[in-house]
Design a protein around this motif. Sequence first.
Motif, PDB file in Angstrom:
ATOM      1  N   LEU A 147      54.347  65.335 100.160  1.00 30.94           N
ATOM      2  CA  LEU A 147      53.004  65.328  99.592  1.00 30.94           C
ATOM      3  C   LEU A 147      53.080  65.305  98.067  1.00 30.94           C
ATOM      4  CD1 LEU A 147      49.938  65.685 100.142  1.00 30.94           C
ATOM      5  CD2 LEU A 147      50.307  68.136  99.939  1.00 30.94           C
ATOM      6  N   LEU A 148      53.959  66.160  97.547  1.00 29.91           N
ATOM      7  CA  LEU A 148      54.131  66.272  96.099  1.00 29.91           C
ATOM      8  C   LEU A 148      54.577  64.941  95.503  1.00 29.91           C
ATOM      9  CD1 LEU A 148      54.214  68.348  93.760  1.00 29.91           C
ATOM     10  CD2 LEU A 148      56.642  68.566  94.226  1.00 29.91           C
ATOM     11  N   MET A 149      55.524  64.306  96.200  1.00 27.86           N
ATOM     12  CA  MET A 149      56.024  63.020  95.709  1.00 27.86           C
ATOM     13  C   MET A 149      54.897  61.985  95.700  1.00 27.86           C
ATOM     14  SD  MET A 149      58.999  63.242  94.661  1.00 27.86           S
ATOM     15  CE  MET A 149      59.585  64.893  94.393  1.00 27.86           C
ATOM     16  N   GLY A 150      54.045  62.036  96.729  1.00 28.77           N
ATOM     17  CA  GLY A 150      52.891  61.137  96.778  1.00 28.77           C
ATOM     18  C   GLY A 150      51.983  61.350  95.580  1.00 28.77           C
ATOM     19  N   VAL A 151      51.691  62.615  95.292  1.00 27.46           N
ATOM     20  CA  VAL A 151      50.800  62.927  94.175  1.00 27.46           C
ATOM     21  C   VAL A 151      51.437  62.491  92.855  1.00 27.46           C
ATOM     22  CG1 VAL A 151      49.701  64.796  92.899  1.00 27.46           C
ATOM     23  CG2 VAL A 151      49.703  64.846  95.385  1.00 27.46           C
ATOM     24  N   LEU A 152      52.740  62.780  92.701  1.00 27.97           N
ATOM     25  CA  LEU A 152      53.429  62.370  91.463  1.00 27.97           C
ATOM     26  C   LEU A 152      53.429  60.845  91.331  1.00 27.97           C
ATOM     27  CD1 LEU A 152      56.496  64.800  91.212  1.00 27.97           C
ATOM     28  CD2 LEU A 152      54.455  64.749  89.774  1.00 27.97           C
ATOM     29  N   GLY A 153      53.607  60.149  92.467  1.00 32.21           N
ATOM     30  CA  GLY A 153      53.595  58.687  92.448  1.00 32.21           C
ATOM     31  C   GLY A 153      52.234  58.169  92.001  1.00 32.21           C
ATOM     32  N   THR A 154      51.169  58.804  92.510  1.00 32.96           N
ATOM     33  CA  THR A 154      49.820  58.399  92.130  1.00 32.96           C
ATOM     34  C   THR A 154      49.592  58.604  90.638  1.00 32.96           C
ATOM     35  OG1 THR A 154      49.122  59.134  94.312  1.00 32.96           O
ATOM     36  CG2 THR A 154      47.393  58.704  92.717  1.00 32.96           C
ATOM     37  N   LEU A 155      50.037  59.768  90.138  1.00 34.70           N
ATOM     38  CA  LEU A 155      49.876  60.040  88.706  1.00 34.70           C
ATOM     39  C   LEU A 155      50.636  59.005  87.876  1.00 34.70           C
ATOM     40  CD1 LEU A 155      50.170  63.945  88.647  1.00 34.70           C
ATOM     41  CD2 LEU A 155      48.135  62.579  88.223  1.00 34.70           C
ATOM     42  N   PHE A 156      51.833  58.659  88.361  1.00 33.77           N
ATOM     43  CA  PHE A 156      52.642  57.659  87.663  1.00 33.77           C
ATOM     44  C   PHE A 156      51.906  56.309  87.634  1.00 33.77           C
ATOM     45  CE2 PHE A 156      56.086  54.466  87.592  1.00 33.77           C
ATOM     46  CZ  PHE A 156      56.691  54.838  86.402  1.00 33.77           C
ATOM     47  N   ALA A 157      51.290  55.966  88.780  1.00 27.94           N
ATOM     48  CA  ALA A 157      50.542  54.707  88.853  1.00 27.94           C
ATOM     49  C   ALA A 157      49.376  54.718  87.864  1.00 27.94           C
ATOM     50  CB  ALA A 157      50.037  54.485  90.276  1.00 27.94           C
ATOM     51  N   PHE A 158      48.710  55.871  87.744  1.00 31.52           N
ATOM     52  CA  PHE A 158      47.621  56.003  86.764  1.00 31.52           C
ATOM     53  C   PHE A 158      48.126  55.731  85.354  1.00 31.52           C
ATOM     54  CE2 PHE A 158      44.532  59.009  89.204  1.00 31.52           C
ATOM     55  CZ  PHE A 158      44.095  57.908  89.919  1.00 31.52           C
ATOM     56  N   PHE A 159      49.307  56.296  85.047  1.00 33.31           N
ATOM     57  CA  PHE A 159      49.882  56.086  83.720  1.00 33.31           C
ATOM     58  C   PHE A 159      50.132  54.605  83.466  1.00 33.31           C
ATOM     59  CE2 PHE A 159      51.234  60.619  83.176  1.00 33.31           C
ATOM     60  CZ  PHE A 159      50.703  60.768  81.912  1.00 33.31           C
ATOM     61  N   MET A 160      50.719  53.968  84.492  1.00 34.22           N
ATOM     62  CA  MET A 160      51.031  52.540  84.353  1.00 34.22           C
ATOM     63  C   MET A 160      49.744  51.737  84.157  1.00 34.22           C
ATOM     64  SD  MET A 160      54.221  51.908  84.400  1.00 34.22           S
ATOM     65  CE  MET A 160      54.717  53.379  83.584  1.00 34.22           C
ATOM     66  N   ALA A 161      48.718  52.096  84.944  1.00 32.75           N
ATOM     67  CA  ALA A 161      47.431  51.397  84.829  1.00 32.75           C
ATOM     68  C   ALA A 161      46.861  51.580  83.428  1.00 32.75           C
ATOM     69  CB  ALA A 161      46.457  51.936  85.877  1.00 32.75           C
ATOM     70  N   ALA A 162      46.969  52.814  82.903  1.00 35.19           N
ATOM     71  CA  ALA A 162      46.440  53.098  81.567  1.00 35.19           C
ATOM     72  C   ALA A 162      47.144  52.226  80.533  1.00 35.19           C
ATOM     73  CB  ALA A 162      46.621  54.578  81.238  1.00 35.19           C
ATOM     74  N   ILE A 163      48.459  52.107  80.667  1.00 36.65           N
ATOM     75  CA  ILE A 163      49.210  51.283  79.710  1.00 36.65           C
ATOM     76  C   ILE A 163      48.774  49.820  79.822  1.00 36.65           C
ATOM     77  CG2 ILE A 163      51.516  50.378  79.149  1.00 36.65           C
ATOM     78  CD1 ILE A 163      52.594  53.169  79.994  1.00 36.65           C
ATOM     79  N   GLY A 164      48.643  49.341  81.062  1.00 33.94           N
ATOM     80  CA  GLY A 164      48.235  47.958  81.294  1.00 33.94           C
ATOM     81  C   GLY A 164      46.863  47.662  80.692  1.00 33.94           C
ATOM     82  N   ILE A 165      45.906  48.555  80.949  1.00 37.46           N
ATOM     83  CA  ILE A 165      44.545  48.348  80.434  1.00 37.46           C
ATOM     84  C   ILE A 165      44.554  48.386  78.904  1.00 37.46           C
ATOM     85  CG2 ILE A 165      42.208  49.315  80.343  1.00 37.46           C
ATOM     86  CD1 ILE A 165      42.688  50.381  83.202  1.00 37.46           C
ATOM     87  N   PHE A 166      45.378  49.296  78.354  1.00 44.95           N
ATOM     88  CA  PHE A 166      45.455  49.402  76.898  1.00 44.95           C
ATOM     89  C   PHE A 166      45.948  48.087  76.286  1.00 44.95           C
ATOM     90  CE2 PHE A 166      47.155  50.652  72.801  1.00 44.95           C
ATOM     91  CZ  PHE A 166      46.202  51.543  72.342  1.00 44.95           C
ATOM     92  N   VAL A 167      47.021  47.555  76.889  1.00 44.99           N
ATOM     93  CA  VAL A 167      47.587  46.293  76.387  1.00 44.99           C
ATOM     94  C   VAL A 167      46.552  45.166  76.516  1.00 44.99           C
ATOM     95  CG1 VAL A 167      49.330  44.515  76.809  1.00 44.99           C
ATOM     96  CG2 VAL A 167      49.979  46.936  76.780  1.00 44.99           C
ATOM     97  N   ALA A 168      45.883  45.112  77.669  1.00 43.95           N
ATOM     98  CA  ALA A 168      44.865  44.085  77.887  1.00 43.95           C
ATOM     99  C   ALA A 168      43.751  44.222  76.848  1.00 43.95           C
ATOM    100  CB  ALA A 168      44.302  44.213  79.296  1.00 43.95           C
ATOM    101  N   GLY A 169      43.335  45.459  76.606  1.00 44.42           N
ATOM    102  CA  GLY A 169      42.293  45.720  75.606  1.00 44.42           C
ATOM    103  C   GLY A 169      42.727  45.233  74.239  1.00 44.42           C
ATOM    104  N   GLY A 170      43.980  45.490  73.915  1.00 42.88           N
ATOM    105  CA  GLY A 170      44.523  45.048  72.620  1.00 42.88           C
ATOM    106  C   GLY A 170      44.477  43.532  72.511  1.00 42.88           C
ATOM    107  N   ALA A 171      44.823  42.862  73.593  1.00 39.19           N
ATOM    108  CA  ALA A 171      44.829  41.402  73.586  1.00 39.19           C
ATOM    109  C   ALA A 171      43.410  40.869  73.407  1.00 39.19           C
ATOM    110  CB  ALA A 171      45.437  40.880  74.888  1.00 39.19           C
ATOM    111  N   VAL A 172      42.458  41.469  74.152  1.00 40.61           N
ATOM    112  CA  VAL A 172      41.065  41.015  74.046  1.00 40.61           C
ATOM    113  C   VAL A 172      40.559  41.221  72.620  1.00 40.61           C
ATOM    114  CG1 VAL A 172      38.696  41.455  74.807  1.00 40.61           C
ATOM    115  CG2 VAL A 172      40.555  41.358  76.488  1.00 40.61           C
ATOM    116  N   THR A 173      40.943  42.351  72.003  1.00 36.16           N
ATOM    117  CA  THR A 173      40.469  42.641  70.648  1.00 36.16           C
ATOM    118  C   THR A 173      41.001  41.625  69.638  1.00 36.16           C
ATOM    119  OG1 THR A 173      40.630  44.954  71.249  1.00 36.16           O
ATOM    120  CG2 THR A 173      40.226  44.486  68.944  1.00 36.16           C
TER     121      THR A 173
END
Lengths: 188, 108
Positions: free
Chosen positions: A99-125
């Motif tokens: 269960l813990l590994m699942g939760v940590l994996g989800t948090l990791f995915a959130f981090f990756m998504a945040a980085i991706g959106i940030f980069v995309a935002g930078g490109a759009v700007t």
Amino acid sequence: MTRAEFLTRLKRGLAGLPAAQIADIVADYEAHFNEAQEAGRSESEVAAALGEPERLAREQRAEQGVRRWEETKNPSAAASAIFAVVGLGAIDIIFLLPLLMGVLGTLFAFFMAAIGIFVAGGAVTTVGPFAGPPGGPAVAFLLGIGLMAGATALAAVTTLLTVGLVNGLIWYGRLHYRLLKPAIETQV
Amino acid sequence: MTEAIEVQLKKGVLALCVLALLSKADSYAYEIASKLAKDIDMGEGTIYPLMRRMQSDGQVETYLVESQSGPPRKYYRLTPAGRASFTAQKAEWAAFVSAVDNILGAAA
């Protein structure tokens, strides 16, 4: 178990900690054997009263891992605290592990998504205003800034969640500290 | 769950007992361990991780004292923070015990 055997097993269990710290911990137990000898107790009797050297070593390591996490809240301290607490072997932590590994994996995915959106935002700007976007350059610029701000917020929330999760795990691990169980079980 | 509570209870009490012993006089780990092993049936090895934690929490500090026989002994003494923590925990303990006693008395 002899004194030498106890100390060897203890040192083996502590391997990986800073040398000065190992020396310090070992010196405590050596002093214990010395004092006990003066009091006329046998080595095997003292070793039995002290308990399993491996378990004592795990507890010291857990304490060390938790302290590092409390001092520096970075991913490597989090990882070592998690492993140290899991190493205590509280059985329900092991059950919780998938269960813990699942939760940590989800948090990791959130981090990756945040980085991706940030980069995309930078490109759009930066690129958006020159690409003739619908609604004009200003809209593309603001949209990009908005995406980056959103990504930053997502990362911040994820960080808070992660810190909270690790703190919770440590609290749980300490609650189950096995060092107290012998104290209770010897009475039975 | 009851086991977890019992563990937590014992853990709190152990730290409190160590604080109490040290509030009377500075002491060394073997003395503390053998006293607590005899009086409250605690595993002797338990004291060492506990002393280390209390030291890193700033509740106790150590100093060396020469002994006639063998190497110098490491003594523990309470820091002001340890003393404050003892006072606070002792009050909490007294309140808890009297509350439990009241309930036990009412049940008898």
